[in-house]
Write a protein that holds these residues in place. Structure first.
Motif, PDB file in Angstrom:
ATOM      1  N   VAL A  60       1.038  -1.170   0.024  1.00 19.28           N
ATOM      2  CA  VAL A  60       0.081   0.196  -0.020  1.00 19.28           C
ATOM      3  C   VAL A  60       1.026   1.033   0.071  1.00 19.28           C
ATOM      4  O   VAL A  60       1.731   1.217   0.591  1.00 19.28           O
ATOM      5  N   ILE A  61       0.645   2.220  -0.783  1.00 18.54           N
ATOM      6  CA  ILE A  61       1.380   3.391  -0.695  1.00 18.54           C
ATOM      7  C   ILE A  61       0.703   4.464   0.416  1.00 18.54           C
ATOM      8  O   ILE A  61      -0.370   4.548   0.542  1.00 18.54           O
ATOM      9  N   LEU A  62       1.374   4.724   1.303  1.00 20.08           N
ATOM     10  CA  LEU A  62       1.241   5.540   2.412  1.00 20.08           C
ATOM     11  C   LEU A  62       0.679   6.998   2.177  1.00 20.08           C
ATOM     12  O   LEU A  62       1.325   7.422   0.897  1.00 20.08           O
ATOM     13  N   PRO A  63      -0.331   7.648   2.675  1.00 22.94           N
ATOM     14  CA  PRO A  63      -0.828   8.865   2.209  1.00 22.94           C
ATOM     15  C   PRO A  63       0.492   9.818   2.401  1.00 22.94           C
ATOM     16  O   PRO A  63       1.139   9.655   3.340  1.00 22.94           O
ATOM     17  N   ALA A  64       0.876  10.749   1.393  1.00 22.37           N
ATOM     18  CA  ALA A  64       1.942  11.707   1.556  1.00 22.37           C
ATOM     19  C   ALA A  64       2.131  12.338   2.777  1.00 22.37           C
ATOM     20  O   ALA A  64       3.101  12.611   3.236  1.00 22.37           O
ATOM     21  N   LYS A  65       0.880  12.894   3.418  1.00 26.05           N
ATOM     22  CA  LYS A  65       0.877  13.638   4.528  1.00 26.05           C
ATOM     23  C   LYS A  65       1.506  12.905   5.630  1.00 26.05           C
ATOM     24  O   LYS A  65       1.814  13.285   6.804  1.00 26.05           O
ATOM     25  N   PHE A  66       1.534  11.443   5.755  1.00 25.80           N
ATOM     26  CA  PHE A  66       1.957  10.541   6.849  1.00 25.80           C
ATOM     27  C   PHE A  66       3.457  10.008   6.436  1.00 25.80           C
ATOM     28  O   PHE A  66       3.946   9.676   7.465  1.00 25.80           O
ATOM     29  N   ARG A  67       3.970  10.196   5.257  1.00 25.65           N
ATOM     30  CA  ARG A  67       5.117   9.552   5.017  1.00 25.65           C
ATOM     31  C   ARG A  67       6.373  10.001   5.927  1.00 25.65           C
ATOM     32  O   ARG A  67       7.184   9.384   6.307  1.00 25.65           O
ATOM     33  N   ASP A  68       6.621  11.454   6.052  1.00 22.72           N
ATOM     34  CA  ASP A  68       7.675  12.085   6.992  1.00 22.72           C
ATOM     35  C   ASP A  68       7.857  11.188   8.671  1.00 22.72           C
ATOM     36  O   ASP A  68       8.660  10.930   8.766  1.00 22.72           O
ATOM     37  N   GLN A  69       6.468  11.119   8.932  1.00 22.95           N
ATOM     38  CA  GLN A  69       6.220  10.607  10.329  1.00 22.95           C
ATOM     39  C   GLN A  69       6.667   9.096  10.334  1.00 22.95           C
ATOM     40  O   GLN A  69       6.924   8.572  11.342  1.00 22.95           O
ATOM     41  N   LEU A  70       6.525   8.449   9.261  1.00 25.28           N
ATOM     42  CA  LEU A  70       7.021   7.097   9.107  1.00 25.28           C
ATOM     43  C   LEU A  70       8.057   6.664   8.555  1.00 25.28           C
ATOM     44  O   LEU A  70       8.614   5.333   8.223  1.00 25.28           O
ATOM     45  N   SER A  71       8.881   7.593   8.039  1.00 19.64           N
ATOM     46  CA  SER A  71       9.999   7.339   7.006  1.00 19.64           C
ATOM     47  C   SER A  71      11.141   6.440   7.608  1.00 19.64           C
ATOM     48  O   SER A  71      11.762   5.759   7.047  1.00 19.64           O
ATOM     49  N   GLU A  72      11.144   6.464   9.209  1.00 17.67           N
ATOM     50  CA  GLU A  72      11.952   5.761   9.623  1.00 17.67           C
ATOM     51  C   GLU A  72      11.579   4.233  10.140  1.00 17.67           C
ATOM     52  O   GLU A  72      12.329   3.471  10.645  1.00 17.67           O
ATOM     53  N   GLY A  73      10.419   4.055   9.735  1.00 17.93           N
ATOM     54  CA  GLY A  73       9.777   2.692  10.116  1.00 17.93           C
ATOM     55  C   GLY A  73       8.561   2.820  10.644  1.00 17.93           C
ATOM     56  O   GLY A  73       8.111   3.777  11.291  1.00 17.93           O
ATOM     57  N   GLU A  96       7.776   3.917  14.543  1.00 18.88           N
ATOM     58  CA  GLU A  96       8.874   3.022  15.365  1.00 18.88           C
ATOM     59  C   GLU A  96       8.686   3.587  16.669  1.00 18.88           C
ATOM     60  O   GLU A  96       8.612   2.919  17.773  1.00 18.88           O
ATOM     61  N   ALA A  97       9.066   4.820  16.754  1.00 20.80           N
ATOM     62  CA  ALA A  97       9.180   5.521  18.429  1.00 20.80           C
ATOM     63  C   ALA A  97       7.744   5.339  19.075  1.00 20.80           C
ATOM     64  O   ALA A  97       7.855   5.260  20.182  1.00 20.80           O
ATOM     65  N   GLU A  98       6.630   5.456  18.670  1.00 22.53           N
ATOM     66  CA  GLU A  98       5.318   5.441  19.210  1.00 22.53           C
ATOM     67  C   GLU A  98       4.962   3.991  19.453  1.00 22.53           C
ATOM     68  O   GLU A  98       4.729   3.825  20.693  1.00 22.53           O
ATOM     69  N   PHE A  99       5.480   3.128  18.731  1.00 21.25           N
ATOM     70  CA  PHE A  99       5.226   1.680  18.983  1.00 21.25           C
ATOM     71  C   PHE A  99       6.121   1.337  20.296  1.00 21.25           C
ATOM     72  O   PHE A  99       5.718   0.597  21.245  1.00 21.25           O
ATOM     73  N   GLN A 100       7.418   1.894  20.122  1.00 22.24           N
ATOM     74  CA  GLN A 100       8.404   1.602  21.348  1.00 22.24           C
ATOM     75  C   GLN A 100       7.696   1.856  22.756  1.00 22.24           C
ATOM     76  O   GLN A 100       7.973   1.526  23.777  1.00 22.24           O
ATOM     77  N   GLU A 101       7.295   3.343  22.480  1.00 15.42           N
ATOM     78  CA  GLU A 101       6.535   3.795  23.688  1.00 15.42           C
ATOM     79  C   GLU A 101       5.630   3.073  24.279  1.00 15.42           C
ATOM     80  O   GLU A 101       5.206   2.928  25.695  1.00 15.42           O
ATOM     81  N   MET A 102       4.549   2.651  23.275  1.00 12.06           N
ATOM     82  CA  MET A 102       3.544   1.664  23.738  1.00 12.06           C
ATOM     83  C   MET A 102       3.693   0.457  24.420  1.00 12.06           C
ATOM     84  O   MET A 102       3.408   0.029  25.444  1.00 12.06           O
ATOM     85  N   PHE A 103       4.906  -0.119  23.719  1.00 12.93           N
ATOM     86  CA  PHE A 103       5.714  -1.391  24.409  1.00 12.93           C
ATOM     87  C   PHE A 103       6.083  -1.075  25.776  1.00 12.93           C
ATOM     88  O   PHE A 103       6.037  -1.839  26.683  1.00 12.93           O
ATOM     89  N   SER A 104       6.684  -0.086  26.103  1.00 12.94           N
ATOM     90  CA  SER A 104       7.314   0.354  27.337  1.00 12.94           C
ATOM     91  C   SER A 104       6.027   0.313  28.418  1.00 12.94           C
ATOM     92  O   SER A 104       6.451  -0.208  29.557  1.00 12.94           O
ATOM     93  N   GLN A 105       4.960   0.982  27.959  1.00 11.43           N
ATOM     94  CA  GLN A 105       3.830   0.636  28.891  1.00 11.43           C
ATOM     95  C   GLN A 105       3.074  -0.718  28.961  1.00 11.43           C
ATOM     96  O   GLN A 105       2.860  -1.271  29.940  1.00 11.43           O
ATOM     97  N   LEU A 106       3.121  -1.459  27.763  1.00  9.65           N
ATOM     98  CA  LEU A 106       2.917  -3.029  28.019  1.00  9.65           C
ATOM     99  C   LEU A 106       3.605  -3.735  28.959  1.00  9.65           C
ATOM    100  O   LEU A 106       2.860  -4.798  29.598  1.00  9.65           O
ATOM    101  N   ARG A 107       4.783  -3.366  28.867  1.00  9.56           N
ATOM    102  CA  ARG A 107       6.033  -4.202  29.917  1.00  9.56           C
ATOM    103  C   ARG A 107       5.499  -4.279  31.185  1.00  9.56           C
ATOM    104  O   ARG A 107       6.062  -4.802  31.994  1.00  9.56           O
ATOM    105  N   ARG A 108       4.946  -2.979  31.493  1.00  9.07           N
ATOM    106  CA  ARG A 108       4.593  -2.913  32.983  1.00  9.07           C
ATOM    107  C   ARG A 108       3.453  -3.430  33.506  1.00  9.07           C
ATOM    108  O   ARG A 108       3.107  -3.437  34.698  1.00  9.07           O
ATOM    109  N   ALA A 109       2.640  -4.248  32.577  1.00  9.60           N
ATOM    110  CA  ALA A 109       1.522  -4.885  32.854  1.00  9.60           C
ATOM    111  C   ALA A 109       2.228  -6.215  33.777  1.00  9.60           C
ATOM    112  O   ALA A 109       2.949  -6.941  33.554  1.00  9.60           O
ATOM    113  N   PRO A 110       1.513  -6.465  34.746  1.00 13.62           N
ATOM    114  CA  PRO A 110       1.979  -7.622  35.594  1.00 13.62           C
ATOM    115  C   PRO A 110       1.619  -8.984  34.828  1.00 13.62           C
ATOM    116  O   PRO A 110       0.629  -9.269  34.280  1.00 13.62           O
TER     117      PRO A 110
END
Length: 143
Positions: A16-29, A45-59
Motif C-alpha cells: 500500500v502507498i502511504l498517504p503523502a501527509k504521513f510519510r515523513d512521520q513514518l520514514s524511519e519505520g 517506530e518510536a510510538e510503538f516503542q513507547e506503547m511497548f514500554s507501557q505494555l511491559r509494565r503490565a503484571p
C-alpha cells in the motif's frame, strides 16, 4: 499527529502507498499490528516503542494483560517504506483485517488505522449516528 481519511489501493503484492501527509512521520519505520475492531494499527517506530514500554509494565500475573500482549505483539511486523512510500502488509495481517483491494487509511492521532474500505464505511455509518446523538460526557473534561 495523524489526521484524515485516505483511500489507497492494495496492490497484488500486498503493498500500500502511504498517504503523502504521513510519510515523513513514518520514514524511519512503521510497526503494523492487529488492531481492535478488525482493522490494523500502524505506529511510527518510536510510538510503538513507547506503547511497548507501557505494555511491559503490565503484571505477568494478569491473564488479560498476557492475552492482550500476546495478540498485539505476535502479529506485529516492522516495515520500512520504500522510495515510493509503499509498505508491505503481511498476509496474516491482511487476512485478520479482511483487506481487499480498496482500503481506508485513517489518521487516529498517534497511529494510523488501515481498514477494508467497505468495512470502514459500515463502521463509520453506524458510529456517526452514535456520535451525533451522544448527550453525555464520554471523555471526562471534553465538551
Amino acid at each position: 499527529m495523524f489526521l484524515g481519511t485516505y483511500e489507497p489501493k492494495l496492490d497484488p503484492k500486498g503493498r500500500v502507498i502511504l498517504p503523502a501527509k504521513f510519510r515523513d512521520q513514518l520514514s524511519e519505520g512503521v510497526v503494523l499490528t492487529r488492531g481492535q475492531d478488525r482493522c490494523l494499527y500502524a505506529f511510527p517506530e518510536a510510538e510503538f516503542q513507547e506503547m511497548f514500554s507501557q505494555l511491559r509494565r503490565a503484571p505477568l500475573s494478569s491473564k488479560q494483560a498476557r492475552d492482550y500482549v500476546r495478540v498485539m505483539l505476535s502479529g506485529a511486523s516492522d516495515e520500512v517504506p520504500d522510495k515510493q512510500g509503499r509498505i508491505v502488509i503481511p498476509q496474516n495481517l491482511r487476512t485478520y483485517a479482511g483487506l481487499n483491494r480498496d482500503l481506508a487509511v485513517i489518521g487516529a492521532g498517534t497511529r494510523i488505522e488501515i481498514w477494508d474500505a467497505d468495512e470502514w464505511a459500515r463502521y463509520l455509518a453506524e458510529k456517526e449516528e452514535v456520535f451525533s446523538s451522544t448527550e453525555e460526557e464520554i471523555i471526562p473534561g471534553l465538551f
